[in-house]
Design a protein around this motif. Structure first.
Motif, mmCIF file in Angstrom:
data_model
loop_
_atom_site.group_PDB
_atom_site.id
_atom_site.type_symbol
_atom_site.label_atom_id
_atom_site.label_comp_id
_atom_site.label_asym_id
_atom_site.label_seq_id
_atom_site.Cartn_x
_atom_site.Cartn_y
_atom_site.Cartn_z
ATOM 1 N N TYR A 31 31.579 38.439 46.371
ATOM 2 C CA TYR A 31 32.347 39.551 46.924
ATOM 3 C C TYR A 31 33.840 39.214 46.960
ATOM 4 O O TYR A 31 34.693 40.043 46.614
ATOM 5 C CB TYR A 31 31.832 39.869 48.339
ATOM 6 C CG TYR A 31 32.677 40.866 49.072
ATOM 7 C CD1 TYR A 31 32.548 42.228 48.828
ATOM 8 C CD2 TYR A 31 33.633 40.441 50.007
ATOM 9 C CE1 TYR A 31 33.340 43.145 49.508
ATOM 10 C CE2 TYR A 31 34.415 41.358 50.691
ATOM 11 C CZ TYR A 31 34.261 42.702 50.439
ATOM 12 O OH TYR A 31 35.040 43.618 51.099
ATOM 13 N N THR A 32 34.167 37.985 47.375
ATOM 14 C CA THR A 32 35.575 37.569 47.458
ATOM 15 C C THR A 32 36.230 37.589 46.073
ATOM 16 O O THR A 32 37.358 38.084 45.894
ATOM 17 C CB THR A 32 35.665 36.160 48.055
ATOM 18 O OG1 THR A 32 35.038 36.167 49.344
ATOM 19 C CG2 THR A 32 37.106 35.727 48.195
ATOM 20 N N ALA A 33 35.507 37.044 45.091
ATOM 21 C CA ALA A 33 36.053 37.018 43.720
ATOM 22 C C ALA A 33 36.200 38.425 43.161
ATOM 23 O O ALA A 33 37.210 38.759 42.502
ATOM 24 C CB ALA A 33 35.152 36.171 42.820
ATOM 25 N N ALA A 34 35.196 39.268 43.422
ATOM 26 C CA ALA A 34 35.243 40.643 42.910
ATOM 27 C C ALA A 34 36.381 41.422 43.553
ATOM 28 O O ALA A 34 37.095 42.204 42.892
ATOM 29 C CB ALA A 34 33.904 41.328 43.159
ATOM 30 N N LYS A 35 36.585 41.185 44.829
ATOM 31 C CA LYS A 35 37.650 41.901 45.545
ATOM 32 C C LYS A 35 39.023 41.504 45.003
ATOM 33 O O LYS A 35 39.889 42.374 44.787
ATOM 34 C CB LYS A 35 37.556 41.587 47.034
ATOM 35 C CG LYS A 35 38.555 42.356 47.885
ATOM 36 C CD LYS A 35 38.354 42.062 49.367
ATOM 37 C CE LYS A 35 39.362 42.848 50.195
ATOM 38 N NZ LYS A 35 39.214 42.564 51.643
ATOM 39 N N ASP A 36 39.214 40.223 44.753
ATOM 40 C CA ASP A 36 40.496 39.767 44.194
ATOM 41 C C ASP A 36 40.718 40.349 42.812
ATOM 42 O O ASP A 36 41.832 40.781 42.464
ATOM 43 C CB ASP A 36 40.512 38.238 44.131
ATOM 44 C CG ASP A 36 40.586 37.597 45.506
ATOM 45 O OD1 ASP A 36 40.937 38.313 46.471
ATOM 46 O OD2 ASP A 36 40.254 36.388 45.626
#
Length: 631
Positions: A31-36
């Motif tokens: 989720y963190t990578a996708a959000k960035d």
């Protein structure tokens, strides 16, 4: 609960928690990578669009830099949409508004969920299958080892309830299993060794090594015991001599005699009857003796003639005169006789038979039997059947006490009403009932009578002899199970006594039936232990509570070292079992003291208390009758 299952459940729970944690961690990282990445694409699209505006290029040529961008708009400060360009659609959209010179740029784009849903689904699916494969592989590799521990503890749980439960684990790859297997095997071997040692001691004391029959000492002890029994005492002793054995021994050696001797002993073994308590012994090199309690002259004649007839069928060397094979001397006895007198008179009768020449028999004294007890088979059957139909059995109760003089239980002694209001001893009518096939009916009658007594409020432990003919009768066994079910509240007060001689021959066959009976809390006692010299291996198949020594072992126990050794060897067999030893036929204070030193739990006999038609269940500690006996 088993430790292995607790540990297995604990590991399973921790693995499940660990898997959940890994799933959450990976999804948070995704989720963190996708959000960035999502923000980076939106910002890149804004920078690109803003440069096009600053360069005053035609805004129609603005293209989406990624599929995430669905639409862009240029909005004036007054809120008017000056330019709008749509690039695509999505099932879930979002928008971001950027401030620029002379207005705003609105970027409509896919939401984070819709933009990365496929990648999220693929990632979690792959992760799920990876975990599944890892768990399956780990479970397969772990379970094949773990199940051994589970099986081991399951065996331990069953063994805790029944120490005869067989160690069945097939695996030999684990030191723990192999160690337990070896220890269990050592225990079994030690138990067998105990049986063997016990049987060896008993056989060396009381058995003839060549025939397996009792020796002279064994015979004399049994005869002494019979003469000291309560009520009426009568019967016969037969001495059988095969005189030609000396001739064969001189001509052909001992090996030839051994084979012929074995054939004669097999003929005589037919007259061993546990119900009548008859015994057969080899009392010298060529002489055998038979003790026949409660028989009349007609029965002695029948047996003597049968032995003579059977002895003629043994094949002998040609030089032996077949007309001089066997001679029999018989003597009738009663309570007034001594064992020395009986054997002396039987020996005199044997000499008289020999004086007549050919094989034959002679009775020293026909004796005087009660006229009422000299009956033929038909009259016996009629009398016993009539007693069963009319319930003409009288129950006497004799207390069996612990050595602290407290009553442990009462034993039922049955008597049958005869003519002239006389009571006939069970040892007289039971052998005839056995011949007539009426023992199961008698046992039913007695059991029903005992339950009637208990229902009247006499709730004390009562032991009753259930004979082997009944145990081997399917109809009786079915009836017994229904009887126990119907009286389930009273069965805990019942103790079933079974003769050792009969039980030793049928232990495996009856083990399931005894197990069914034990489920109703009925206790089991093996009586007449020591009447015959038997291997105690039957204890491996049965859950027994008590052993009761025969009177012949107890008689003069304080001065008979061989009987003491017999009891000590029996103690080694029951040492690791929850089995209590009792003795019957106790007739003196000296015998009680000797039995207490030998570790017996309780005693029974006329010296303690005579049988009575009532049970005094209000008395816990009794006063012994002592020597005040009218025997």
């Amino acid at each position: 609960m088993q430790f292995s299952r607790i540990l297995f459940n604990l590991v399973t729970r921790h693995v499940a928690v660990l898997i959940c944690f890994v799933f959450i961690l990976i999804n948070v990282m995704f989720y963190t990578a996708a959000k960035d990445d999502h923000l980076r694409q939106i910002n890149a699209q804004f920078q690109y669009t803003n440069q096009m505006i600053n360069l005053s290029l035609p805004l129609e040529i603005v293209k989406p830099l990624s599929p995430v961008i669905l639409e862009w708009q240029f909005i004036t400060p007054t809120g008017y949409t000056q330019i709008r360009k749509i690039f695509g659609k999505s099932w879930n959209v979002s928008s971001t508004k950027f401030e620029v010179e002379d207005g705003y740029v609105l970027l409509v784009h896919q939401s984070l969920v819709s933009a990365y849903f496929f990648q999220f689904f693929i990632t979690n699916t792959v992760l799920f299958f990876i975990v599944l494969i890892l768990l399956t592989t780990a479970h397969f590799n772990l379970q094949k080892h773990w199940k051994v521990l589970i099986q081991l503890e399951s065996w331990a749980a069953r063994y805790d309830k029944n120490d005869k439960f067989r160690f069945y684990l097939p695996s030999r790859s684990y030191s723990l299993v192999n160690t337990i297997r070896n220890l269990n095997q050592a225990r079994i071997e030690a138990q067998k060794s105990g049986h063997k040692a016990d049987h060896f001691i008993r056989s060396q004391t009381f058995l003839d090594n060549h025939t397996g029959l009792g020796n002279r000492l064994y015979f004399e002890h049994r005869l002494d015991s019979v003469l000291q029994e309560e009520d009426k005492v009568y019967g016969a002793v037969l001495i059988i001599q095969f005189g030609m054995l000396d001739m064969i021994r001189d001509r052909q050696g001992k090996s030839s005699v051994a084979q012929i001797l074995q054939q004669y002993s097999e003929i005589l073994k037919e007259y061993v009857d546990d119900t009548a308590q008859s015994v057969v012994s080899r009392i010298s090199a060529n002489d055998f003796a038979i003790l026949l309690p409660y028989v009349d002259g007609n029965e002695v004649e029948r047996i003597a003639l049968s032995i003579l007839r059977m002895s003629q069928k043994v094949k002998l060397p040609d030089y032996v005169d077949t007309n001089m094979v066997c001679h029999i001397g018989a003597d009738m006895y009663d309570r007034e006789d001594t064992s020395f007198k009986i054997l002396a008179e039987a020996d005199m009768a044997l000499r008289a038979a020999q004086l007549h020449g050919p094989s034959g028999w002679f009775m020293y004294d026909s004796g005087q039997l009660p006229a009422s007890e000299i009956k033929g088979s038909v009259r016996w059957r009629t009398a016993i059947q009539n007693a069963i139909d009319t319930g003409s059995f009288v129950l006497f109760y004799q207390p069996v006490i612990d050595l602290d003089m407290r009553v442990h239980h009462y034993e039922v002694l049955a008597r049958m009403e005869g003519t002239n209001d006389e009571l006939i001893n069970a040892k007289v009518f039971l052998p005839m009932a056995k011949k007539c096939g009426l023992i199961p009916a008698i046992d039913k009658q007695i059991l029903l009578s005992i339950i009637d007594v208990m229902e009247q409020g006499c709730l004390v432990p009562i032991s009753v002899n259930v004979h082997i003919d009944s145990w081997l009768n399917r109809d009786f066994c079915n009836w017994l199970i229904q009887f126990l079910k119907a009286n389930a509240e009273l069965t805990k007060y019942l103790i079933f006594e079974v003769s050792e001689f009969d039980l030793a021959q049928n232990a495996k066959k009856l083990s399931s039936m005894f197990a069914a009976v034990r489920r109703f809390q009925v206790q089991l006692m093996i009586d007449q232990v020591g009447l015959y010299v038997l291997d105690t291996g039957y204890l491996d198949y049965l859950d027994v509570n008590y052993l009761k020594l025969h009177q012949s072992l107890v008689n003069q126990i304080q001065v008979r070292a061989e009987n003491q050794m017999f009891i000590r060897s029996l103690q080694t067999v029951v040492a690791n079992r929850n089995i209590l030893l009792f003795a019957t036929g106790v007739e003196s204070e000296q015998e009680i003291n000797a039995l207490e030193r030998l570790g017996l739990h309780g005693v029974q006999g006329h010296f303690i208390k005579r049988p009575s038609e009532t049970i005094d269940h209000s008395i816990e500690v009794i006063d012994i009758d002592g020597d005040n006996l009218s025997l």
